[in-house]
Motif scaffolding. Structure first.
Motif, PDB file in Angstrom:
ATOM      1  N   PRO A   1     -14.229 105.751  11.664  1.00  0.00           N
ATOM      2  CA  PRO A   1     -13.410 104.432  11.785  1.00  0.00           C
ATOM      3  C   PRO A   1     -14.646 103.324  11.772  1.00  0.00           C
ATOM      4  N   GLY A   2     -14.198 102.577  10.897  1.00  0.00           N
ATOM      5  CA  GLY A   2     -15.009 101.387  10.606  1.00  0.00           C
ATOM      6  C   GLY A   2     -16.277 101.710   9.408  1.00  0.00           C
ATOM      7  N   ALA A   3     -16.263 102.814   8.994  1.00  0.00           N
ATOM      8  CA  ALA A   3     -17.224 103.240   8.047  1.00  0.00           C
ATOM      9  C   ALA A   3     -17.181 102.333   6.818  1.00  0.00           C
ATOM     10  N   CYS A   4     -18.412 102.115   6.067  1.00  0.00           N
ATOM     11  CA  CYS A   4     -18.498 101.464   5.028  1.00  0.00           C
ATOM     12  C   CYS A   4     -19.306 102.516   3.957  1.00  0.00           C
ATOM     13  N   VAL A   5     -18.773 102.824   2.951  1.00  0.00           N
ATOM     14  CA  VAL A   5     -19.433 103.693   2.012  1.00  0.00           C
ATOM     15  C   VAL A   5     -20.797 103.112   1.374  1.00  0.00           C
ATOM     16  N   MET A   6     -20.879 101.950   1.473  1.00  0.00           N
ATOM     17  CA  MET A   6     -22.091 100.992   0.991  1.00  0.00           C
ATOM     18  C   MET A   6     -23.045 101.135   1.905  1.00  0.00           C
ATOM     19  N   SER A   7     -22.759 100.856   3.229  1.00  0.00           N
ATOM     20  CA  SER A   7     -23.748 100.869   4.229  1.00  0.00           C
ATOM     21  C   SER A   7     -24.223 102.386   4.468  1.00  0.00           C
ATOM     22  N   ALA A   8     -23.416 103.313   4.472  1.00  0.00           N
ATOM     23  CA  ALA A   8     -23.857 104.683   4.569  1.00  0.00           C
ATOM     24  C   ALA A   8     -24.886 105.159   3.551  1.00  0.00           C
ATOM     25  N   HIS A   9     -24.820 104.704   2.355  1.00  0.00           N
ATOM     26  CA  HIS A   9     -25.876 104.824   1.441  1.00  0.00           C
ATOM     27  C   HIS A   9     -26.929 103.942   1.529  1.00  0.00           C
ATOM     28  N   ALA A  10     -27.095 102.975   2.271  1.00  0.00           N
ATOM     29  CA  ALA A  10     -27.944 101.787   2.076  1.00  0.00           C
ATOM     30  C   ALA A  10     -29.471 102.702   2.782  1.00  0.00           C
ATOM     31  N   ARG A  11     -29.594 103.786   3.623  1.00  0.00           N
ATOM     32  CA  ARG A  11     -30.573 104.093   4.162  1.00  0.00           C
ATOM     33  C   ARG A  11     -31.251 105.078   3.166  1.00  0.00           C
ATOM     34  N   LEU A  12     -30.451 105.758   1.959  1.00  0.00           N
ATOM     35  CA  LEU A  12     -30.975 106.577   1.249  1.00  0.00           C
ATOM     36  C   LEU A  12     -31.970 106.066  -0.064  1.00  0.00           C
ATOM     37  N   GLY A  13     -32.071 104.900  -0.109  1.00  0.00           N
ATOM     38  CA  GLY A  13     -32.912 104.199  -0.793  1.00  0.00           C
ATOM     39  C   GLY A  13     -32.446 104.461  -2.424  1.00  0.00           C
ATOM     40  N   VAL A  14     -31.158 104.254  -2.685  1.00  0.00           N
ATOM     41  CA  VAL A  14     -30.589 104.441  -4.069  1.00  0.00           C
ATOM     42  C   VAL A  14     -31.244 103.385  -5.082  1.00  0.00           C
ATOM     43  N   THR A  15     -31.569 103.785  -5.968  1.00  0.00           N
ATOM     44  CA  THR A  15     -32.412 103.029  -6.990  1.00  0.00           C
ATOM     45  C   THR A  15     -31.371 102.944  -8.287  1.00  0.00           C
ATOM     46  N   ARG A  16     -31.429 101.951  -9.069  1.00  0.00           N
ATOM     47  CA  ARG A  16     -30.853 101.838 -10.372  1.00  0.00           C
ATOM     48  C   ARG A  16     -30.779 103.117 -11.072  1.00  0.00           C
ATOM     49  N   GLU A  17     -32.075 103.930 -11.100  1.00  0.00           N
ATOM     50  CA  GLU A  17     -32.146 105.096 -11.551  1.00  0.00           C
ATOM     51  C   GLU A  17     -30.934 106.167 -11.251  1.00  0.00           C
ATOM     52  N   THR A  18     -31.240 106.521  -9.882  1.00  0.00           N
ATOM     53  CA  THR A  18     -30.304 107.181  -9.055  1.00  0.00           C
ATOM     54  C   THR A  18     -28.879 106.901  -9.217  1.00  0.00           C
ATOM     55  N   ALA A  19     -28.441 105.384  -9.090  1.00  0.00           N
ATOM     56  CA  ALA A  19     -27.302 105.151  -9.417  1.00  0.00           C
ATOM     57  C   ALA A  19     -26.562 105.271 -10.763  1.00  0.00           C
ATOM     58  N   ASP A  20     -27.202 105.225 -11.742  1.00  0.00           N
ATOM     59  CA  ASP A  20     -27.071 105.578 -13.320  1.00  0.00           C
ATOM     60  C   ASP A  20     -26.750 106.982 -13.279  1.00  0.00           C
ATOM     61  N   GLN A  21     -27.621 107.742 -12.552  1.00  0.00           N
ATOM     62  CA  GLN A  21     -27.307 109.356 -12.700  1.00  0.00           C
ATOM     63  C   GLN A  21     -26.305 109.612 -11.932  1.00  0.00           C
ATOM     64  N   TRP A  22     -25.874 109.107 -10.976  1.00  0.00           N
ATOM     65  CA  TRP A  22     -24.772 109.546 -10.295  1.00  0.00           C
ATOM     66  C   TRP A  22     -23.473 109.192 -11.162  1.00  0.00           C
ATOM     67  N   VAL A  23     -23.450 108.005 -11.678  1.00  0.00           N
ATOM     68  CA  VAL A  23     -22.261 107.707 -12.732  1.00  0.00           C
ATOM     69  C   VAL A  23     -22.368 108.531 -13.719  1.00  0.00           C
ATOM     70  N   SER A  24     -23.490 108.996 -14.272  1.00  0.00           N
ATOM     71  CA  SER A  24     -23.413 109.911 -15.385  1.00  0.00           C
ATOM     72  C   SER A  24     -22.994 111.282 -15.459  1.00  0.00           C
ATOM     73  N   ALA A  25     -23.049 111.737 -13.966  1.00  0.00           N
ATOM     74  CA  ALA A  25     -22.729 113.233 -13.715  1.00  0.00           C
ATOM     75  C   ALA A  25     -21.035 112.910 -13.603  1.00  0.00           C
ATOM     76  N   MET A  26     -21.010 111.920 -12.560  1.00  0.00           N
ATOM     77  CA  MET A  26     -19.525 111.614 -12.230  1.00  0.00           C
ATOM     78  C   MET A  26     -18.553 111.615 -13.643  1.00  0.00           C
ATOM     79  N   SER A  27     -18.955 110.867 -14.570  1.00  0.00           N
ATOM     80  CA  SER A  27     -18.481 110.527 -15.590  1.00  0.00           C
ATOM     81  C   SER A  27     -18.368 111.904 -16.448  1.00  0.00           C
ATOM     82  N   ARG A  28     -19.238 112.666 -16.717  1.00  0.00           N
ATOM     83  CA  ARG A  28     -19.237 114.100 -17.239  1.00  0.00           C
ATOM     84  C   ARG A  28     -18.096 115.049 -16.426  1.00  0.00           C
ATOM     85  N   ALA A  29     -18.083 114.883 -15.100  1.00  0.00           N
ATOM     86  CA  ALA A  29     -17.204 115.737 -14.253  1.00  0.00           C
ATOM     87  C   ALA A  29     -15.771 115.172 -14.355  1.00  0.00           C
ATOM     88  N   LEU A  30     -15.436 114.129 -14.511  1.00  0.00           N
ATOM     89  CA  LEU A  30     -14.141 113.546 -14.615  1.00  0.00           C
ATOM     90  C   LEU A  30     -13.535 114.049 -16.143  1.00  0.00           C
TER      91      LEU A  30
END
Length: 133
Positions: free
Chosen positions: A75-104
């Motif tokens: 309840p009340g969870a925000c996916v953006m806030s949940a990832h804030a502590r992980l230190g997501v960088t543009r590089e890791t964000a782009d890797q996530w999108v690339s892997a998800m793009s391939r998977a989809l």
């Protein structure tokens, strides 16, 4: 006269439900785990990806209009806030999108749906990298 009722099928139904989303997620984490192109992204995760596979499947199920278990269990969870502590960088964000793009693209044949999903997921992922900067 042809039926002119608009198609009210949700994206969740269009993609093939939870079973298809679980295939997408499984392929995504397999790519992340095995392809060196996603090493920085993989490093952000625990050794055992089983809990993340379940969580991402639940999130995508709810996000696409299926059962809302992910949100009801957090309840009340925000996916953006949940990832804030992980230190997501543009590089890791782009890797996530690339892997998800391939998977989809490897598991879903509805190209317009895949492109719509990737547009939204790219914005979300890149927003996480700005939020942690």
């Amino acid at each position: 006269m042809a039926n002119s009722k608009p198609n009210a099928e949700s994206p969740f139904e269009r993609i093939g439900g939870r079973v298809r989303l679980a295939r997408v997620v499984d392929r995504f984490y397999t790519l992340m785990d095995q392809d060196p192109a996603y090493a920085a992204l993989r490093h952000m995760h625990a050794a055992d990806l089983t809990p993340m596979r379940a969580s991402l499947t639940d999130f995508l199920t709810a996000w696409m209009g299926g059962p809302r278990d992910w949100f009801e269990q957090r309840p009340g969870a925000c996916v953006m806030s949940a990832h804030a502590r992980l230190g997501v960088t543009r590089e890791t964000a782009d890797q996530w999108v690339s892997a998800m793009s391939r998977a989809l693209r490897e598991t879903v044949s509805d190209a317009p749906l895949v492109e719509a999903m990737l547009g939204a997921l790219t914005q979300m992922s890149r927003g996480m990298s700005r939020a942690s900067a």
